[in-house]
Design an enzyme around this catalytic site. Structure first.
Site, PDB file in Angstrom:
ATOM      1  CD  GLU A  97      -3.015  -0.920   0.103  1.00  0.00           C
ATOM      2  OE1 GLU A  97      -3.279   0.233  -0.285  1.00  0.00           O
ATOM      3  OE2 GLU A  97      -3.540  -1.942  -0.382  1.00  0.00           O
ATOM      4  CB  SER A 118     -45.852 -25.643  45.443  1.00  0.00           C
ATOM      5  OG  SER A 118     -47.212 -26.004  45.463  1.00  0.00           O
TER       6      SER A 118
END
Length: 748
Positions: A172, A447
């Protein structure tokens, strides 16, 4: 001509002045933005690191599954980190280096030896040293983005391999360390190289120009944008060092999409494509990532693998030509696969309901809005093994239990030792994003409330014990509206006198109501609130049968009180936070909690809840896991609208709820609906039996099976329960009666 020349000179001076002032403006604003607001980092969310310890319940297949999720590669040589090999009942692992919450650890090799469903030993390699603990690097669970919605994992330049830096600059920007932000020679050389290769092998723009374009400019192709880009690049190059610019580039560069999220930065890209930290990238992987930089959409390795391979191989040839890699490395790299086939959310665990809870917990922490500047690493208690167990239990059990497509489910797995949530399922489809029933579905608990009442009674040892006789006979009340409330047992029958232990184990309703009224509704309400309940609690007799509404997570915290020494603690998902550099910001240190019951009372309640599993509504767990391995309780609400079951061992609590969103009956009790889900989850997790050794001064005592009075230990007909120490009444016989002494016995 003189007039035109004068005009051009004036215009030139004016343009130059404008450019100077614009450059001064750019210098001021751009320098500040680049120094403080370069990019936004995301919060990287990790699961718990899998801790491998001798005698730990863990199957070899579970370890291999986690290694596959972590994208470890099976390798006969075990030469590189992130590899493993298996042979018989052993697995050898070469762990990757990782910055854990408590600090960084280097790569390390170990051998894990299994014995059935447990780890037998963990041995360090090659020195064959026995280890007490070894941690794997954690699974990446997901990301949470900041206000800008950008996703990245920040890495310092010192962590980026030199080969990656050299390759990027080779392709690059070869003159990066020699130009001032713009390079005319690079443009010319790139044009010549591209013509020679008949392909774009080099870029004309410098890395600084590319960075400026990505950070601050649009993609439009105009001379003004190009000029602006060049000027901004010159300013940044003048104000900041080359290494600062290069580090920013590596953290900003775009590497493609993962569904709706953008992959920014080399740190996240190496994780996404290879499941690795950037330090571990091979030459072939480095070449592939550099290849993507030119055009992440055009060079998408999952969509165009041949196209990407061609460019990767060209970059590998450049690397070999510039002597960055050897010929042997070059030839081997050409044979490597470009990238593994894409799987759904590769390298990450999908647990939307757990992630939603993590986000909610982060919001409650009120973190500063500036956290995105340095990023966050969020270390959670999420356990992929527990999550898979819970998900599989729901997806397999629900079709077997009911044909109702509307039947919904939630499962919570919590570790009561560390006060943490380790797995959440909030929908019958575990991947369904939306309403999280594990945290947000408020349902009556039935319960499940009964141990609260029994605990309040057993806290009064002078009045109540596990052998106290309760009355199981018809009962009715007139409500405030004038209606008659007449509770019934689930079987519609009444047993007359019944021992407290049997009433708890058999989940009898009438004795629970009578006992609840004796200890008092205000005491029950106060105890629920001390146990973390914040929802409204109705002060009515029906409260004794669970008319209060809780979420599955709240139920888990309520039973965490019974599992963990009678103390309440809120369960958390987040173990700690650091920034992306590893600087610690927060560590969750479980508190001792709020005392709700004294330890001796809790031991008596747990004795009864073990009885639920050993001989009561949870007997199915006894068949699978053995005597006293688990304690638990079932819950069923009116007309079978809700099915609950909670069970816990020495470490984990598993809570399961089944029901319908429209609150219609599902025709399942806690034992026939939720219990099979809990049983399936524990069968995959493994059980660590609780220590049932009674603490002093509690001890086993003999009681009359019908009268509940303490009798001599040598009586043939007796019931034995854990009890506070108290002497047998003088003259008490095996019939539970005090015998009158003869005159001879009274004398002697």
């Amino acid at each position: 001509m003189r007039y035109l020349l004068s005009l051009f000179i004036k215009l030139g001076i004016a343009a130059l002045v404008a450019v100077v002032f614009y450059a001064i403006y750019l210098d001021s604003s751009l320098t500040k933005r680049f120094a403080n607001e370069r990019y936004e980092a995301s919060a990287i969310v990790y699961a718990r690191p899998l801790s491998l310890q001798p005698l730990q319940p863990l199957r070899q297949a579970q370890l291999l599954t986690e290694l596959e999720q972590l994208r470890y590669r099976e390798s006969a040589s075990l030469s590189g980190s992130g590899t493993y090999r298996r042979s018989g009942n052993t697995v050898e692992i070469h762990r990757r280096p990782f910055d854990f919450l408590d600090g960084p650890q280097m790569a390390q090799k170990v051998r894990v030896v299994f014995d059935g469903g447990r780890i037998q030993r963990v041995v360090s390699l090659p020195d064959e040293r026995m280890l007490e603990e070894f941690k794997l690097d954690p699974l990446l669970l997901g990301q949470i983005t900041g206000d800008e919605g950008e996703d990245r994992l920040l890495v310092g330049l010192e962590r980026v391999p030199s080969l990656l830096i050299e390759t990027l600059l080779l392709v690059e920007d070869r003159d990066f360390y020699h130009h001032s932000g713009v390079s005319l020679s690079s443009i010319g050389r790139a044009a010549i190289a591209n013509l020679a290769a008949m392909d774009t092998v080099q870029g004309g723009s410098t890395l600084t120009q590319q960075l400026v374009k990505n950070l601050y400019l649009t993609r439009e192709r105009t001379l003004w944008r190009k000029a602006n880009e060049a000027l901004m690049a010159l300013i940044i190059d003048f104000r900041f060092s080359k290494n600062e610019i290069l580090e920013t580039y590596f953290n900003e560069i775009y590497f493609g999409q993962d569904g709706g999220r953008a992959i920014h930065g080399i740190g996240l890209a190496s994780r996404f494509y290879y499941g690795k930290q950037v330090e571990e990238l091979s030459p072939a992987e480095i070449a592939m990532l550099v290849a993507i930089v030119k055009g992440p959409s055009y060079y998408n390795p999952h969509r165009y693998p041949e196209r990407v391979k061609e460019r990767r191989d060209m970059i590998l040839q450049l690397m070999f030509g510039q002597q960055l890699i050897s010929q042997q490395t070059y030839l081997a790299a050409l044979e490597e696969r470009v990238v593994a086939p894409k799987v759904a959310r590769a390298g990450r665990a999908s647990a939307p309901h757990y992630m939603a809870q993590v986000k909610q917990e982060m919001d409650a922490m009120q973190l500063p809005k500036s956290w995105a500047k340095d990023g966050l690493r969020v270390f959670t208690y999420f356990d992929p093994i527990a999550q898979r167990a819970a998900e599989l239990s729901v997806t397999e059990q629900l079709p077997r239990l009911s044909k109702q497509a509307e039947l919904q489910a939630a499962v919570v797995v919590a570790n009561h030792q560390q006060g943490s949530l380790v797995a959440l399922v909030g929908d019958r489809d575990p991947q369904q994003v939306g309403f999280n029933r594990a945290t947000s579905a408020l349902r009556q608990i039935g319960s499940l409330i009964k141990p609260v009442t029994y605990g309040l009674a057993l806290a009064q040892p002078q009045q109540y014990s596990l052998a106290t006789v309760l009355e199981d006979a018809p009962l009715q009340f007139e409500t405030e509206t004038g209606q008659i409330w007449q509770p019934e047992n689930y079987d519609g029958e009444f047993r007359g006198n019944i021992l407290l232990y049997d009433a708890l184990v058999g989940s009898r309703n009438i004795p629970a109501v009578r006992l609840g009224l004796e200890v008092g509704l205000p005491a029950i309400i106060e105890t629920l609130q001390a146990s973390g309940v914040t929802t409204p609690i109705p002060k009515v007799p029906a409260l004794t049968l669970g008319s209060v509404e809780l979420s599955p997570v709240q139920v888990s915290e309520l039973y965490g009180v019974f599992a963990h020494y009678g103390r309440y603690r809120s369960f958390k998902t987040i173990a700690g936070l650091t920034n992306h550099s590893g600087v610690g910001l927060y560590v969750h240190r479980p508190s001792s909690g709020v005392s709700v019951y004294d330890p001796l009372t809790i031991e008596l309640v747990n004795y009864g809840l073990r009885g639920v599993v050993n001989e009561g509504t949870g007997r199915r767990l006894l068949q699978q896991f053995g005597q006293d391995a688990l304690a638990g309780k079932s819950g069923t609400t009116n007309d079978y609208r809700d099915s609950w079951f909670v069970a816990y061992d020495e470490h984990n609590i598993v809570t399961a709820w089944l029901g319908r969103d429209d609150n219609q009956p599902i025709h399942l009790t806690g034992a026939t609906g939720a219990l099979p889900v809990v049983a399936s989850t524990f069968s995959q997790l493994g059980v660590r039996p609780r220590d049932v050794t009674p603490p002093a001064p509690l001890e086993m005592r003999a009681f009359h099976p019908e009268k509940g009075v303490q009798i001599p230990m040598n009586c043939r007909s007796q019931r034995r329960f854990l009890s506070h120490p108290q002497p047998v009444a003088e003259g008490m016989n095996c019939a539970g009666e005090i015998e009158e002494k003869s005159w001879w016995q009274r004398i002697f």
